[in-house]
Design an enzyme around this catalytic site. Structure first.
Site, PDB file in Angstrom:
ATOM      1  N   GLN A  30      40.670  40.311 -49.683  1.00  0.00           N
ATOM      2  CA  GLN A  30      41.222  41.399 -50.496  1.00  0.00           C
ATOM      3  C   GLN A  30      42.658  41.740 -50.098  1.00  0.00           C
ATOM      4  O   GLN A  30      43.476  42.091 -50.949  1.00  0.00           O
ATOM      5  CB  GLN A  30      40.349  42.661 -50.386  1.00  0.00           C
ATOM      6  CG  GLN A  30      39.024  42.560 -51.112  1.00  0.00           C
ATOM      7  CD  GLN A  30      39.173  42.460 -52.627  1.00  0.00           C
ATOM      8  OE1 GLN A  30      40.116  42.966 -53.220  1.00  0.00           O
ATOM      9  NE2 GLN A  30      38.236  41.768 -53.256  1.00  0.00           N
ATOM     10  N   SER A  55      46.795  36.108 -39.568  1.00  0.00           N
ATOM     11  CA  SER A  55      47.113  36.805 -40.818  1.00  0.00           C
ATOM     12  C   SER A  55      48.588  37.173 -40.878  1.00  0.00           C
ATOM     13  O   SER A  55      49.213  37.133 -41.942  1.00  0.00           O
ATOM     14  CB  SER A  55      46.283  38.086 -40.939  1.00  0.00           C
ATOM     15  OG  SER A  55      44.930  37.777 -41.099  1.00  0.00           O
ATOM     16  N   GLN A  88      35.891  48.299 -39.212  1.00  0.00           N
ATOM     17  CA  GLN A  88      36.701  49.420 -39.712  1.00  0.00           C
ATOM     18  C   GLN A  88      36.580  50.689 -38.879  1.00  0.00           C
ATOM     19  O   GLN A  88      37.582  51.355 -38.612  1.00  0.00           O
ATOM     20  CB  GLN A  88      36.347  49.725 -41.172  1.00  0.00           C
ATOM     21  CG  GLN A  88      36.872  48.664 -42.139  1.00  0.00           C
ATOM     22  CD  GLN A  88      36.575  48.987 -43.589  1.00  0.00           C
ATOM     23  OE1 GLN A  88      36.129  50.092 -43.908  1.00  0.00           O
ATOM     24  NE2 GLN A  88      36.811  48.034 -44.472  1.00  0.00           N
ATOM     25  N   HIS A 110      35.573  49.388 -50.544  1.00  0.00           N
ATOM     26  CA  HIS A 110      34.106  49.453 -50.511  1.00  0.00           C
ATOM     27  C   HIS A 110      33.771  50.743 -49.769  1.00  0.00           C
ATOM     28  O   HIS A 110      34.408  51.065 -48.765  1.00  0.00           O
ATOM     29  CB  HIS A 110      33.568  48.221 -49.785  1.00  0.00           C
ATOM     30  CG  HIS A 110      32.063  48.147 -49.670  1.00  0.00           C
ATOM     31  ND1 HIS A 110      31.211  48.633 -50.647  1.00  0.00           N
ATOM     32  CD2 HIS A 110      31.266  47.623 -48.714  1.00  0.00           C
ATOM     33  CE1 HIS A 110      29.956  48.408 -50.275  1.00  0.00           C
ATOM     34  NE2 HIS A 110      29.970  47.801 -49.098  1.00  0.00           N
TER      35      HIS A 110
HETATM   36  P1  NAD Z   1      38.249  39.795 -44.601  1.00  0.00           P
HETATM   37  O1  NAD Z   1      37.102  39.411 -43.754  1.00  0.00           O
HETATM   38  O2  NAD Z   1      38.805  38.732 -45.482  1.00  0.00           O
HETATM   39  O3  NAD Z   1      39.421  40.429 -43.693  1.00  0.00           O
HETATM   40  C1  NAD Z   1      40.065  39.669 -42.789  1.00  0.00           C
HETATM   41  C2  NAD Z   1      41.319  40.422 -42.321  1.00  0.00           C
HETATM   42  O4  NAD Z   1      40.962  41.446 -41.408  1.00  0.00           O
HETATM   43  C3  NAD Z   1      42.247  39.477 -41.623  1.00  0.00           C
HETATM   44  O5  NAD Z   1      43.585  39.839 -41.881  1.00  0.00           O
HETATM   45  C4  NAD Z   1      41.901  39.746 -40.160  1.00  0.00           C
HETATM   46  O6  NAD Z   1      42.949  39.420 -39.297  1.00  0.00           O
HETATM   47  C5  NAD Z   1      41.662  41.237 -40.199  1.00  0.00           C
HETATM   48  N1  NAD Z   1      40.840  41.700 -39.074  1.00  0.00           N
HETATM   49  C6  NAD Z   1      39.598  41.293 -38.738  1.00  0.00           C
HETATM   50  N2  NAD Z   1      39.168  41.937 -37.647  1.00  0.00           N
HETATM   51  C7  NAD Z   1      40.165  42.773 -37.279  1.00  0.00           C
HETATM   52  C8  NAD Z   1      40.332  43.701 -36.217  1.00  0.00           C
HETATM   53  N3  NAD Z   1      39.363  43.906 -35.306  1.00  0.00           N
HETATM   54  N4  NAD Z   1      41.485  44.384 -36.148  1.00  0.00           N
HETATM   55  C9  NAD Z   1      42.464  44.211 -37.052  1.00  0.00           C
HETATM   56  N5  NAD Z   1      42.373  43.339 -38.089  1.00  0.00           N
HETATM   57  C10 NAD Z   1      41.229  42.636 -38.189  1.00  0.00           C
HETATM   58  O7  NAD Z   1      37.897  41.103 -45.420  1.00  0.00           O
HETATM   59  P2  NAD Z   1      37.540  41.234 -46.973  1.00  0.00           P
HETATM   60  O8  NAD Z   1      36.369  40.374 -47.294  1.00  0.00           O
HETATM   61  O9  NAD Z   1      38.786  41.115 -47.764  1.00  0.00           O
HETATM   62  O10 NAD Z   1      37.009  42.747 -47.015  1.00  0.00           O
HETATM   63  C11 NAD Z   1      37.899  43.840 -46.858  1.00  0.00           C
HETATM   64  C12 NAD Z   1      37.269  45.047 -47.546  1.00  0.00           C
HETATM   65  O11 NAD Z   1      37.202  44.804 -48.947  1.00  0.00           O
HETATM   66  C13 NAD Z   1      35.853  45.358 -47.090  1.00  0.00           C
HETATM   67  O12 NAD Z   1      35.680  46.742 -47.122  1.00  0.00           O
HETATM   68  C14 NAD Z   1      35.001  44.710 -48.176  1.00  0.00           C
HETATM   69  O13 NAD Z   1      33.725  45.284 -48.330  1.00  0.00           O
HETATM   70  C15 NAD Z   1      35.861  44.976 -49.390  1.00  0.00           C
HETATM   71  N6  NAD Z   1      35.637  44.071 -50.513  1.00  0.00           N
HETATM   72  C16 NAD Z   1      35.748  42.728 -50.296  1.00  0.00           C
HETATM   73  C17 NAD Z   1      35.614  41.862 -51.349  1.00  0.00           C
HETATM   74  C18 NAD Z   1      35.879  40.396 -51.156  1.00  0.00           C
HETATM   75  O14 NAD Z   1      36.189  39.765 -52.127  1.00  0.00           O
HETATM   76  N7  NAD Z   1      35.807  39.811 -49.977  1.00  0.00           N
HETATM   77  C19 NAD Z   1      35.318  42.356 -52.652  1.00  0.00           C
HETATM   78  C20 NAD Z   1      35.240  43.742 -52.837  1.00  0.00           C
HETATM   79  C21 NAD Z   1      35.414  44.590 -51.758  1.00  0.00           C
HETATM   80 MG    MG Z   2      30.238  43.933 -51.285  1.00  0.00          MG
END
Ligand code: NAD
Ligand code: MG
Ligand code: MG
Length: 341
Positions: A30, A55, A88, A110
């Protein structure tokens, strides 16, 4: 359904979000999709990332300015938290909360941590949500094609009084106003999202495909044939459903398939499956799933890793890799490129 209000770009003050400094925390699925779209829509966006990490390098390659999470939070008016749900609350306590100021907008994609009270922001912080109903890489690919991914917005805490307008304006800037935006609550978004991904679109569908593949191969049929019949064709069928409902899909398939569909489908997903779904929903609503997941991730995620490994080694995955690398549709530019986004 006549009270369903769908917001489109024409209903939205698209300039509002351009007057705000936006910090996107995280450049994963995202984080990549949303920040790229915000930038192309003319927003002032900075990435809050672990400096020097993977990242950080990816984001800089796309021309973004990056800061530490702490500095990005201090700088921003709007903080969109796009790191995994399970980290988070920890990142919030240690890096976000100490750097926040009164009247800031804390955003999520989310409702998990807010709804289950793993994060409890101060009363003078606006807490809002923009949740695209699709993967982050698709949020980007659709935007690039001039389209958008439908999204939900919600307002949890609104001390400034314009939380909804900010959420709508942000949603529009990531392309959602081209498709449609619906207002919901943190509770409803969280519970229905978890249910959908567990029981139907991710959990249900992958278990259904694996079970179908196993039944065919255990009966002696070619795994290649099994792959095509239970996995590859899934997308072609779902595209029709997505466009025109079950009716469009049934219009296009043969009468043989349609009769088999309506008489045999309910034998696979019947009363027993519905009862299992009700159990799943109960665990979601009680917070049982949220606690189980949080504990698993915070205690070293051994069980999660074991499940990942088992699933990676399932024959349907091995056969799939081989088939996709031998056919033309496997060679076009993929939406996901793990090196870049
Ligand atoms: P992701 O797993 O792709 O996020 C990875 C990112 O988070 C990277 O930049 C990583 O370096 C960083 N990260 C991981 N651990 C970390 C830490 N301890 N400290 C700092 N940075 C850290 O995440 P995502 O799947 O994009 O999800 C993000 C949010 O969006 C969540 O709340 C998820 O529920 C929501 N969401 C995701 C999707 C999706 O398509 N994946 C869809 C709708 C909503
Ligand atoms: Mg979900
Ligand atoms: Mg067929």
């Amino acid at each position: 359904m006549s009270d369903l209000k769908i917001y489109l770009d024409k209903d939205i003050n698209q300039d509002l979000i351009k007057t705000k400094k936006i910090a996107v925390i995280g450049f994963g699925s995202q984080g990549y999709g949303q920040s790229m779209n915000l930038k192309d829509s003319g927003c002032n966006v900075v990435l809050g990332l672990r400096q020097g990490g993977v990242s950080d390098k990816k984001a800089k390659n796309y021309g973004f300015k990056t800061m530490s999470i702490e500095d990005a939070v201090k700088w921003a008016d709007v903080v969109q938290v796009l790191i995994p749900d399970e980290v988070q609350s920890d990142v919030y306590e240690k890096q976000i909360k100490p750097n926040m100021h009164s009247g800031q907008y804390l955003m999520f994609a989310h409702g998990f941590n807010i709804h289950f009270k793993k994060i409890v922001p101060a009363e003078d912080i606006n807490v809002i949500m923009v949740a695209p109903k699709g993967p982050g890489h698709t949020v980007r690919s659709q935007y690039s094609e001039g389209k958008g991914v439908p999204s939900l917005i919600a307002v949890y805490q609104n001390p400034n009084g314009d939380g909804k307008e900010i959420a709508l304006s942000y949603a529009s800037a990531i392309g959602a106003g081209r498709a449609g935006i619906i207002e919901t609550t943190f509770a409803e978004e969280t519970e229905t999202d978890l249910f959908g991904e567990q029981a139907v679109i991710c959990g249900g569908v992958s278990a259904l495909m694996k079970a179908g593949f196993e039944v065919l191969t255990e009966a002696g049929y070619s795994p290649y044939m099994a792959y095509f019949e239970v996995l590859h064709e899934m997308k072609l069928i779902i595209d029709l459903v997505n466009q025109g409902g079950l009716a469009d899909m049934r219009y296009s398939i043969s009468n043989t398939a349609e009769y088999g569909d309506m008489t045999r489908g309910p034998k696979v997903i019947g009363e027993a499956s519905k009862n299992a779904m009700k159990e799943i929903l109960k665990d979601i609503r009680s917070g049982e799933f949220a606690d189980e997941f949080t504990n698993e991730m915070q205690s070293g995620h051994k069980y999660f890793d074991k499940l990942r490994e088992e699933n990676r080694n399932h024959p349907i995955e091995k056969i799939g890799e081989e088939i996709r690398s031998s056919f033309v549709w496997g060679r076009r530019e993929n939406i996901i490129n793990r090196e870049k986004n």
